[in-house]
Enzyme design. Structure first.
Site, PDB file in Angstrom:
ATOM      1  N   ASP A 276       5.771  -5.282   5.350  1.00 45.41           N
ATOM      2  CA  ASP A 276       6.154  -6.661   5.683  1.00 45.41           C
ATOM      3  C   ASP A 276       6.073  -7.607   4.476  1.00 45.41           C
ATOM      4  OD1 ASP A 276       3.423  -6.445   5.691  1.00 45.41           O
ATOM      5  OD2 ASP A 276       3.106  -7.609   7.502  1.00 45.41           O
TER       6      ASP A 276
ATOM      7  N   MET B 143      -7.196   3.611   9.467  1.00 43.77           N
ATOM      8  CA  MET B 143      -6.471   2.393   9.102  1.00 43.77           C
ATOM      9  C   MET B 143      -5.674   1.875  10.286  1.00 43.77           C
ATOM     10  SD  MET B 143      -5.237   2.500   5.185  1.00 43.77           S
ATOM     11  CE  MET B 143      -6.419   2.152   3.886  1.00 43.77           C
TER      12      MET B 143
ATOM     13  N   GLY C 118       0.845  -1.201   0.000  1.00 44.10           N
ATOM     14  CA  GLY C 118       0.000   0.000   0.000  1.00 44.10           C
ATOM     15  C   GLY C 118       0.873   1.240   0.000  1.00 44.10           C
TER      16      GLY C 118
ATOM     17  N   ASP D 159       3.776  -0.897  11.807  1.00 47.24           N
ATOM     18  CA  ASP D 159       3.832  -2.178  12.521  1.00 47.24           C
ATOM     19  C   ASP D 159       5.033  -3.038  12.115  1.00 47.24           C
ATOM     20  OD1 ASP D 159       3.006  -2.786   9.980  1.00 47.24           O
ATOM     21  OD2 ASP D 159       1.155  -3.802  10.552  1.00 47.24           O
TER      22      ASP D 159
ATOM     23  N   THR E 178       5.281   1.961   5.937  1.00 47.04           N
ATOM     24  CA  THR E 178       3.864   1.630   6.120  1.00 47.04           C
ATOM     25  C   THR E 178       3.246   2.680   7.029  1.00 47.04           C
ATOM     26  OG1 THR E 178       2.282   0.207   7.283  1.00 47.04           O
ATOM     27  CG2 THR E 178       4.556  -0.102   7.865  1.00 47.04           C
TER      28      THR E 178
ATOM     29  N   ARG F 270      -7.444 -21.171 -18.031  1.00 53.63           N
ATOM     30  CA  ARG F 270      -8.471 -21.091 -19.084  1.00 53.63           C
ATOM     31  C   ARG F 270      -9.882 -21.236 -18.531  1.00 53.63           C
ATOM     32  NH1 ARG F 270      -5.589 -24.641 -23.300  1.00 53.63           N
ATOM     33  NH2 ARG F 270      -4.056 -23.183 -24.061  1.00 53.63           N
TER      34      ARG F 270
ATOM     35  N   ASP G 147       0.902   2.014   8.868  1.00 48.68           N
ATOM     36  CA  ASP G 147       0.480   1.290  10.075  1.00 48.68           C
ATOM     37  C   ASP G 147       1.568   1.257  11.153  1.00 48.68           C
ATOM     38  OD1 ASP G 147      -1.791   0.833   8.649  1.00 48.68           O
ATOM     39  OD2 ASP G 147      -1.668  -1.350   8.660  1.00 48.68           O
TER      40      ASP G 147
ATOM     41  N   ARG H 184      -4.329  -2.278  10.348  1.00 47.21           N
ATOM     42  CA  ARG H 184      -4.801  -3.646  10.091  1.00 47.21           C
ATOM     43  C   ARG H 184      -4.576  -4.555  11.297  1.00 47.21           C
ATOM     44  NH1 ARG H 184      -5.780  -7.119   5.555  1.00 47.21           N
ATOM     45  NH2 ARG H 184      -6.378  -5.216   4.554  1.00 47.21           N
TER      46      ARG H 184
ATOM     47  N   GLU I 263      -9.354   0.066  11.882  1.00 51.52           N
ATOM     48  CA  GLU I 263     -10.097  -0.857  10.998  1.00 51.52           C
ATOM     49  C   GLU I 263      -9.960  -2.311  11.441  1.00 51.52           C
ATOM     50  OE1 GLU I 263      -8.332  -0.902   7.066  1.00 51.52           O
ATOM     51  OE2 GLU I 263      -6.359  -1.235   7.909  1.00 51.52           O
TER      52      GLU I 263
HETATM   53  O1  F6P Z   1      -0.656  -0.245   4.011  1.00 53.51           O
HETATM   54  C1  F6P Z   1      -1.365  -0.880   4.997  1.00 53.51           C
HETATM   55  C2  F6P Z   1      -2.792  -0.559   4.833  1.00 53.51           C
HETATM   56  O2  F6P Z   1      -2.921   0.824   4.794  1.00 53.51           O
HETATM   57  C3  F6P Z   1      -3.670  -1.169   5.917  1.00 53.51           C
HETATM   58  O3  F6P Z   1      -3.843  -0.359   7.024  1.00 53.51           O
HETATM   59  C4  F6P Z   1      -4.940  -1.436   5.192  1.00 53.51           C
HETATM   60  O4  F6P Z   1      -5.650  -2.482   5.773  1.00 53.51           O
HETATM   61  C5  F6P Z   1      -4.477  -1.767   3.826  1.00 53.51           C
HETATM   62  O5  F6P Z   1      -3.291  -1.060   3.608  1.00 53.51           O
HETATM   63  C6  F6P Z   1      -5.507  -1.418   2.769  1.00 53.51           C
HETATM   64  O6  F6P Z   1      -5.121  -1.897   1.537  1.00 53.51           O
HETATM   65  P1  F6P Z   1      -5.928  -1.619   0.195  1.00 53.51           P
HETATM   66  O7  F6P Z   1      -5.467  -0.295  -0.315  1.00 53.51           O
HETATM   67  O8  F6P Z   1      -5.536  -2.736  -0.699  1.00 53.51           O
HETATM   68  O9  F6P Z   1      -7.380  -1.595   0.535  1.00 53.51           O
END
Ligand code: F6P
Length: 359
Positions: free
Chosen positions: A120, A186, A15, A146, A142, A89, A144, A188, A239
């Protein structure tokens, strides 16, 4: 003595977040101006490596991008070359290992090393290439925050800044209308953004993935606040926040054909439950991707720039299979596997800080 490298490839995976372009700029300018290297940009993360979408990057390509959100190279969070998903296919998804195809493309473009910018999933992908003998340096990103092995990732500060300023705005309308306002952010697997922006904006309740919540307790706290005379409340929910068993059923959506689970929806559920259980007029705001977009804060621009320069220094020195990281204010290098060895969840001490104000 490490073999001298001449040409590097750079990609952004996972992301997107604010600060990716600042890294690409630092990598490109440092490689060219400081070390006389050539730089190639790989489009859409590992997908571009699989599909051989690789192009030269020069100083002009990265001029003026320091302040821009997104990534000029594009990104993908659905491509793992060791389990590449395609439709057969019959329309069914098949997964196969196309790492060798990537190795051919790396060889074709005579890339001596890769700078892999991502979270990650991307670091796991880089570790796979390391095992196949490719020189890789990782740069952690990220929103996040994390990723283990670094105190902080760029993108996180910008996400917190955007969330906090939105929460400040929501507070004024909450007060005007005497409402409970739920804001989904956000986060995750870790609640760093919710916790930081919740503390920064004085939120009344913060729900994070690390601590399952009881919706009944949430409502009791809100009622307690209202009995004390508070005319409105702000509830921040990550989320990935989950209720403790049985208190509320949340469906997070199934994994898509690429194994990617789209989260979202917990904010709506919490909102409906609060309104039904307390009778307070309640509204929800889902910010999510807003936190990933736009211009990076000064902190993220500087961190991203420091990371990019360090990544090229590591490549120049032949110090591969490392991820650049921030440790106590210093830029360091850690084994690339450290980034994915475990999840960096929120500091419990910080949650205690937030708890002081919950009343
Ligand atoms: O980059 C991590 C994140 O921002 C998460 O917090 C979130 O769940 C995810 O990406 C969302 O991904 P997408 O853009 O594919 O919905």
């Amino acid at each position: 003595m490490a073999q001298a490298i001449r040409r590097i490839g750079v990609l952004t995976g996972g992301g997107d977040c604010a600060g990716l372009n600042a890294v690409i700029r630092a990598v490109t300018k440092s490689a060219i101006f400081q070390h006389g290297l050539e730089v190639y940009g790989i489009e859409d993360g590992f997908l571009g490596l699989v599909q051989n979408r690789i192009r030269p990057l020069g100083p002009d390509d990265v001029s003026g991008i320091l302040t821009q959100g997104g990534t000029i190279l594009g990104s993908s969070n659905k491509c793992d070359p060791s389990q590449y998903a395609t439709r057969n296919r019959d329309g069914k998804i098949e997964k196969r290992d196309v790492t060798n195809r990537c190795l051919d493309h790396i060889d074709h473009h005579r890339l001596d090393a890769l700078v892999v910018i991502g979270g990650d999933g991307t670091m796991s992908g880089a570790a796979n290439f390391v095992h196949h003998g490719i020189n890789c340096v990782g740069v952690p990103k990220t929103i996040d925050n994390d990723l283990y092995g670094t105190d902080v990732t760029f993108g996180f500060a910008t996400a917190c800044h955007v969330a906090t300023s939105a929460l400040d705005r929501i507070r004024t309308t909450a007060a005007s209308h005497h409402r409970a306002m739920v804001v989904e952010l956000m986060g995750r697997n870790a609640g760093w953004i919710a916790l930081h922006s919740g503390i920064a904006s004085g939120a009344d309740i913060i729900l994070i993935p690390e601590i399952p919540f009881d919706i009944e307790e949430v409502c009791e706290r809100l009622q307690h606040r209202h009995r004390r005379g508070a005319g409105f409340s702000i509830v921040v929910v990550a989320e990935g926040a989950r209720p403790s068993d049985g208190s509320l059923s949340v469906s997070s959506g199934d994994a898509d054909e690429f194994g990617h689970v789209q989260l979202g929806g917990v904010g709506n559920l919490v909102t409906a439950e609060i309104e039904q259980r307390t009778g307070y007029e309640t509204r929800v705001t889902i910010l999510c991707h807003v936190l990933r977009g736009g211009t990076p804060t000064a902190f993220d621009r500087v961190l991203a720039t420091r990371f990019g320069i360090e990544a090229i220094d590591a490549a120049h020195e032949g110090d591969f299979a490392k991820m650049v990281a921030l440790s106590g204010g210093e830029i360091v290098r850690v084994p690339i596997e450290d980034g994915v060895s475990e999840l960096k969840t929120v500091d419990p001490g910080l949650f205690d800080v937030a708890g002081v104000f919950f009343g």
